[in-house]
Design a protein around this motif. Structure first.
Motif, PDB file in Angstrom:
ATOM      1  N   ARG A  10       4.439   9.545   3.609  1.00  0.00           N
ATOM      2  CA  ARG A  10       4.466  10.223   4.901  1.00  0.00           C
ATOM      3  C   ARG A  10       5.344  11.475   4.845  1.00  0.00           C
ATOM      4  O   ARG A  10       5.117  12.453   5.542  1.00  0.00           O
ATOM      5  N   LYS A 116      -7.158   8.257   8.189  1.00  0.00           N
ATOM      6  CA  LYS A 116      -6.948   6.882   7.729  1.00  0.00           C
ATOM      7  C   LYS A 116      -7.354   6.750   6.268  1.00  0.00           C
ATOM      8  O   LYS A 116      -8.257   7.449   5.799  1.00  0.00           O
ATOM      9  N   TYR A 133       3.917  -1.646  -0.120  1.00  0.00           N
ATOM     10  CA  TYR A 133       4.106  -0.922   1.137  1.00  0.00           C
ATOM     11  C   TYR A 133       5.544  -1.095   1.590  1.00  0.00           C
ATOM     12  O   TYR A 133       6.057  -2.218   1.643  1.00  0.00           O
ATOM     13  N   PRO A 135       7.825  -0.661   4.758  1.00  0.00           N
ATOM     14  CA  PRO A 135       7.705  -0.441   6.208  1.00  0.00           C
ATOM     15  C   PRO A 135       8.711   0.566   6.756  1.00  0.00           C
ATOM     16  O   PRO A 135       8.523   1.072   7.867  1.00  0.00           O
ATOM     17  N   ASN A 136       9.745   0.845   6.000  1.00  0.00           N
ATOM     18  CA  ASN A 136      10.756   1.803   6.465  1.00  0.00           C
ATOM     19  C   ASN A 136      10.374   3.242   6.124  1.00  0.00           C
ATOM     20  O   ASN A 136      10.351   4.121   6.989  1.00  0.00           O
ATOM     21  N   LYS A 138       7.414   4.049   4.794  1.00  0.00           N
ATOM     22  CA  LYS A 138       5.951   4.127   4.904  1.00  0.00           C
ATOM     23  C   LYS A 138       5.282   4.513   3.583  1.00  0.00           C
ATOM     24  O   LYS A 138       4.086   4.828   3.558  1.00  0.00           O
ATOM     25  N   ILE A 197      -4.469   2.129   6.317  1.00  0.00           N
ATOM     26  CA  ILE A 197      -3.194   2.756   6.645  1.00  0.00           C
ATOM     27  C   ILE A 197      -3.458   4.029   7.430  1.00  0.00           C
ATOM     28  O   ILE A 197      -4.330   4.831   7.085  1.00  0.00           O
ATOM     29  N   SER A 198      -2.734   4.181   8.532  1.00  0.00           N
ATOM     30  CA  SER A 198      -2.843   5.381   9.353  1.00  0.00           C
ATOM     31  C   SER A 198      -2.010   6.498   8.742  1.00  0.00           C
ATOM     32  O   SER A 198      -0.813   6.321   8.485  1.00  0.00           O
ATOM     33  N   THR A 201       0.786   7.516  11.493  1.00  0.00           N
ATOM     34  CA  THR A 201       1.968   6.686  11.757  1.00  0.00           C
ATOM     35  C   THR A 201       2.510   5.998  10.506  1.00  0.00           C
ATOM     36  O   THR A 201       3.656   5.549  10.483  1.00  0.00           O
ATOM     37  N   ASP A 203       1.439   3.149   9.529  1.00  0.00           N
ATOM     38  CA  ASP A 203       1.299   1.703   9.741  1.00  0.00           C
ATOM     39  C   ASP A 203       0.060   1.178   9.025  1.00  0.00           C
ATOM     40  O   ASP A 203      -0.948   1.882   8.876  1.00  0.00           O
ATOM     41  N   ILE A 204       0.131  -0.084   8.578  1.00  0.00           N
ATOM     42  CA  ILE A 204      -1.005  -0.678   7.883  1.00  0.00           C
ATOM     43  C   ILE A 204      -1.560  -1.865   8.671  1.00  0.00           C
ATOM     44  O   ILE A 204      -0.871  -2.487   9.475  1.00  0.00           O
ATOM     45  N   GLU A 205      -2.830  -2.151   8.392  1.00  0.00           N
ATOM     46  CA  GLU A 205      -3.528  -3.261   9.040  1.00  0.00           C
ATOM     47  C   GLU A 205      -4.517  -3.851   8.042  1.00  0.00           C
ATOM     48  O   GLU A 205      -5.204  -3.117   7.325  1.00  0.00           O
TER      49      GLU A 205
END
Length: 576
Positions: A10, A116, A133, A135-136, A138, A197-198, A201, A203-205
């Motif tokens: 990011r 994405k 990944y 999370p902090n 990204k 992953i966006s 942002t 963020d992942i899904e």
């Protein structure tokens, strides 16, 4: 392993000076650099038109592997090539178009309009993907190789800690469970799963687009079920063999004394495919050789036999560990690697196998009805029980609660996470497939009631009804033809077990580990040298080190390979 890898950050620079030429064979590389992303594809020069590296202003699409049913969609999308078809399918149907594809593949898509990245496995996870990944920050790294993900983590200053859960999985089951790897911070993407992953942002899904089920049971007559089974199996055979023809490759089929491999071959011949070569690897003189050479001769197929005598293929641990990232015991796939490595693959296509074919027809059933998953079931799908208590109980409970029944659990955990070892040994040379793992066949077969599938009941009837040629030969598992009374087959299996375990005879299996270890001093010397030089790599994990020492010193030859695989993997992956 060949495939592709990617970096998403990011913020911060993206460094691209890392090595992806780490497999057993050289690969062809392509790369793409975007503002926040870097993608590299590294593939073997086989079936290259199936391996997309497509880029335009709206989308980037990258794949590895082969797709068998693209021609089914060409008319609808006015396409004639896969590289034209798949972007059109994505544009119209979104990421869920993956569910319509059939084959052995993995892939990734960058949607430049929605910002994405999607990475995905095929329905059964035939091509693995690993990812890290944070999370902090990204930061997101992914690759077809665990080694490459770990390399990227080190490059950006992240720790790569040995997973003790993963280590004990290897020392007991002989393979990983769920999405665990040998690195604490890295996971593998589950079968039939899309990770998104966006780019906005970070963020992942994750979403599961396919999951194998064994219910609701099919309500139909036995005769109709057999005919439908055969129809779907023939479709699977055509998909595989036609892919070879599309590229002008010669067919090659692994052939043993089992039922699954002979069905892959015999059905191909019955459907009119010619110029087939077979590959058999076994201890000389064992049933796998004797049966397979008769089948190949009668069907007028070229026969290649690789003798595994003395177990000398076990004197190379480095190559199998590089092929499977050390996530599966090396002794379970080294024989296949040594066999496929001796072939000239220039004219050969897919390696057609019978891998897990029997699993669809009832191999993992233990009764005429399904049962819930419990500790007993999980112990049965492990190679060693000596350190079973070291597997965290919460992990075992999580697995037990994740599956509808013991058959589905065994298929995913032992089948996909373990038996796929043979696939990983092959993919440095070519692609691979098994008609028993064709999703349309598998979905149907798994929903046949257990009372019809248990003890190979409907399997035998299907073969005798629709492929009688295959029923003419002895079945290696029982030492008898499939119409022999069950009690006779049971007695022969028991006698063979006693010969192998009690008398330590040679001709008891395709790879008599115990006999080789006892009679070939080079194996013991090789094992001991690797153990002595590698055990210090676990100094930071004293309890694990002690357990590995105990397993190696008191374990069977196969259990020793589990310990050695862990030590070699820790060295290869440079885990802390």
């Amino acid at each position: 392993m060949p495939g592709f890898c990617g970096i998403y950050r990011r913020s911060g620079p993206i460094e691209t000076d890392f090595n992806t030429q780490i497999g057993i064979t050289p690969t062809t590389e392509k790369e793409l650099q975007l503002t926040q992303c870097y993608i590299r594809q590294y593939i073997i020069p086989k079936f290259e038109a199936d391996k997309l590296f497509y880029n335009n202003k709206d989308i980037f699409y990258c794949t590895d592997g082969v797709v068998f049913n693209a021609a089914d969609f060409y008319p609808t999308y006015n396409s004639t090539t896969l590289s034209d078809l798949l972007p059109k399918m994505y544009e119209k149907e979104g990421i869920q178009h993956i569910a319509k594809l059939r084959g052995v593949f993995s892939g990734m898509i960058i949607d430049k309009n929605e910002n994405k990245i999607h990475i995905f496995t095929d329905h059964l996870g035939s091509k693995r993907l690993f990812y890290y990944y944070n999370p902090n920050t990204k930061d997101f790294f992914f690759a077809s190789d665990l080694k490459i993900v770990i390399t990227l983590m080190k490059k950006y200053g992240y720790t790569t800690q040995l997973s003790e859960d993963g280590a004990y999985c290897l020392l007991t089951f002989g393979y990983m469970l769920r999405d665990i790897t040998l690195c604490n911070e890295v996971h593998h993407l589950e079968p039939g799963t899309i990770l998104t992953i966006s780019l906005n942002t970070g963020d992942i899904e994750k979403k599961r687009y396919y999951e194998l089920k064994s219910t609701p049971y099919i309500e139909d007559s036995e005769e109709n079920i057999i005919q439908e089974l055969d129809k779907r199996f023939c479709q699977a055979i055509k998909r595989e063999y036609d892919k070879d023809n599309e590229y002008g490759y010669r067919h090659i089929v692994t052939l043993s004394g089992g039922l699954d491999s002979r069905m892959t071959l015999v059905k191909g011949v019955m459907l009119g495919y010619k110029n087939i070569r077979t590959l058999t690897f076994s201890q000389s003189g064992y049933l796998d050789q004797l049966i397979s050479q008769d089948i190949a001769a009668d069907l007028n197929c070229d026969y290649v036999f690789h003798a595994l005598d003395n177990g000398n293929y076990l004197l190379d641990i480095e190559s199998p560990v590089r092929a499977n990232d050390g996530l599966i015991l090396y002794g379970g796939g080294a024989h296949q690697l040594s066999s496929v490595a001796m072939l000239n693959w220039a004219e050969l296509g897919l390696l057609h196998t019978g891998i897990l074919g029997g699993a669809a027809i009832g191999t993992y059933l233990r009764d005429i009805c399904h049962h819930p998953v419990n500790i007993t079931v999980l112990k049965k799908i492990s190679y060693s029980s000596k350190l079973f208590k070291k597997i965290p109980s919460n992990l075992l409970m999580e697995i037990a609660n994740s599956y509808d029944n013991e058959e589905i659990c065994s298929f995913y955990e032992r089948g996909i996470n373990g038996i796929y070892n043979g696939y990983y040994m092959t993919q440095n040379y070519s692609e691979y497939a098994s008609p028993g793992l064709d999703v349309d066949f598998l979905d149907y077969a798994m929903k046949i009631h257990p009372k019809m599938r248990y003890n190979n009941k409907i399997y035998a009837k299907w073969i005798k009804t629709c492929t009688p040629i295959a029923a003419q030969y002895i079945w290696e598992k029982t030492g008898s033809k499939i119409n022999t009374p069950h009690i006779i087959g049971f007695c022969k299996r028991t006698l063979r077990y006693l010969k192998g375990r009690v008398l330590n005879q040679r001709l008891v299996s395709m790879n008599p580990f115990n006999y080789w270890y006892t009679h070939n001093p080079a194996i013991k010397e090789y094992f001991d040298n690797h153990y002595s030089s590698g055990i210090s790599s676990l100094m930071g994990h004293p309890e694990l080190k002690m357990d590995v020492e105990g397993l190696y010193q008191s374990g069977t030859p196969l259990e020793k390979t589990q310990a050695l695989t862990l030590l070699e993997a820790v060295k290869w992956l440079e885990l802390e």
